[in-house]
Design a protein around this motif. Sequence first.
Motif, PDB file in Angstrom:
ATOM      1  N   GLN A   1      45.797  45.425  32.492  1.00 20.91           N
ATOM      2  CA  GLN A   1      47.020  44.785  31.930  1.00 20.91           C
ATOM      3  C   GLN A   1      47.940  44.672  32.942  1.00 20.91           C
ATOM      4  O   GLN A   1      48.642  43.611  33.233  1.00 20.91           O
ATOM      5  N   THR A   2      48.208  45.803  33.716  1.00 16.45           N
ATOM      6  CA  THR A   2      49.430  45.836  34.739  1.00 16.45           C
ATOM      7  C   THR A   2      48.939  45.184  36.003  1.00 16.45           C
ATOM      8  O   THR A   2      49.866  45.005  36.827  1.00 16.45           O
ATOM      9  N   GLU A   3      47.441  45.307  36.308  1.00 15.84           N
ATOM     10  CA  GLU A   3      46.954  44.715  37.612  1.00 15.84           C
ATOM     11  C   GLU A   3      47.424  43.251  37.725  1.00 15.84           C
ATOM     12  O   GLU A   3      47.881  42.913  38.815  1.00 15.84           O
ATOM     13  N   GLY A   4      47.548  42.637  36.725  1.00 11.61           N
ATOM     14  CA  GLY A   4      47.711  41.216  36.774  1.00 11.61           C
ATOM     15  C   GLY A   4      49.321  40.982  37.233  1.00 11.61           C
ATOM     16  O   GLY A   4      49.702  39.988  37.608  1.00 11.61           O
ATOM     17  N   ILE A   5      50.056  42.002  36.742  1.00  9.36           N
ATOM     18  CA  ILE A   5      51.613  41.900  36.929  1.00  9.36           C
ATOM     19  C   ILE A   5      51.838  42.099  38.476  1.00  9.36           C
ATOM     20  O   ILE A   5      52.327  41.465  39.276  1.00  9.36           O
ATOM     21  N   TRP A   6      51.131  43.265  39.017  1.00  8.00           N
ATOM     22  CA  TRP A   6      51.269  43.520  40.052  1.00  8.00           C
ATOM     23  C   TRP A   6      50.949  42.702  41.429  1.00  8.00           C
ATOM     24  O   TRP A   6      51.474  42.349  42.600  1.00  8.00           O
ATOM     25  N   ILE A   7      49.764  41.761  41.318  1.00  5.41           N
ATOM     26  CA  ILE A   7      49.264  41.063  42.063  1.00  5.41           C
ATOM     27  C   ILE A   7      49.484  39.466  42.114  1.00  5.41           C
ATOM     28  O   ILE A   7      49.713  38.825  42.892  1.00  5.41           O
TER      29      ILE A   7
END
Length: 348
Positions: free
Chosen positions: A59-65
């Motif tokens: 879920q957060t991977e998409g935010i940071w990249i």
Amino acid sequence: MLRYFTSNRDKWPDRSPQKSPRLSYIRHIQHKHELDPIDSLALEHYFYSSWQSFSKDAQTEGIWINVIADLAYNHRFLLHGILACTALHMAHVYPAQRETYVIRAYAHQDTALPLFRYEIENPTTNNCDAIMAFAYLLVVFSFATELDNGQNSLLLVCNTGPDVQEKQLILPQWLHFIRCGCDMLSEVWDRIEIGPVSALSEAWETELDVGDSKLPYLERFMSFVPQDGSWSEHVISIYRDGASALADAFAYMDRETTKIDVSTWNILGLWCVRLKDEFYDLIFEKHPGALILLAYYCVIMKRMETCWYFGGRPARLIAAISNVLDERWHPYIQEAADQVTGLEIDGV
């Protein structure tokens, strides 16, 4: 320094085109914000490497990249926050150049903070996502630089300004924000919860459902209360609330140990974010009960030691607590010290 950056590029992750995360967007950011060669390389390092240290789940991977690229392009304070944390990550990866990278990190943070304070005082649907992302980076930056400040130890921060007659324990800036952030962003919180950084807000508001789990730690924590009347009923009530919340956190970690994504914010959200202001007043007063519970919280925080910006902090906090506590209380934190450091507390 630039020559060192360039010579070490081959040590970075795979830079082949199919591995390039939003390379064209990186170039747009560099051009718009007129980044110098060092900051340009640092921005690339973020998208090729350091972003992964902030992401613990899909879920957060998409935010940071992905999301961060758009937000950094449009919000200068967030860009400087990214560069500050990335410089610290590079200081960790390349220790021989640590001093140079740390200086660059502080320069970016000094630029970011005034801009961030203005934005947080004027939250809108346009800037709220960037504010939320920067808040996470603020925690990372604070943790990563904590060991460089000899007077600070994570949750124990000494206020030694010119107007302070005696050293006082105060809330660190990052903790103040994540405790009060929902109120600060109340007008736009609904927007954040459905926006592109909603996964960060969810981590901030971890639900502590312990069901019918037993709370063995609560009984142990309450056994620390002296029976000689030296703690007032009011203090005992505050202590009981903090002990109950910490026992819930232990039960939750034990129950969810195979499922929980151990990230910075859900660990913080398990206890210190949930405490009442009165409990922090007890920490401010160096009350032994509050410091003992804080020592046991170090056991939970040890789960974060795999994060590059957090390693060693629980052990340092235990040491700071033992220095503050009267020796008569040292046996009460020995179990926590055993689990965190394996070392015997002086005076036990």
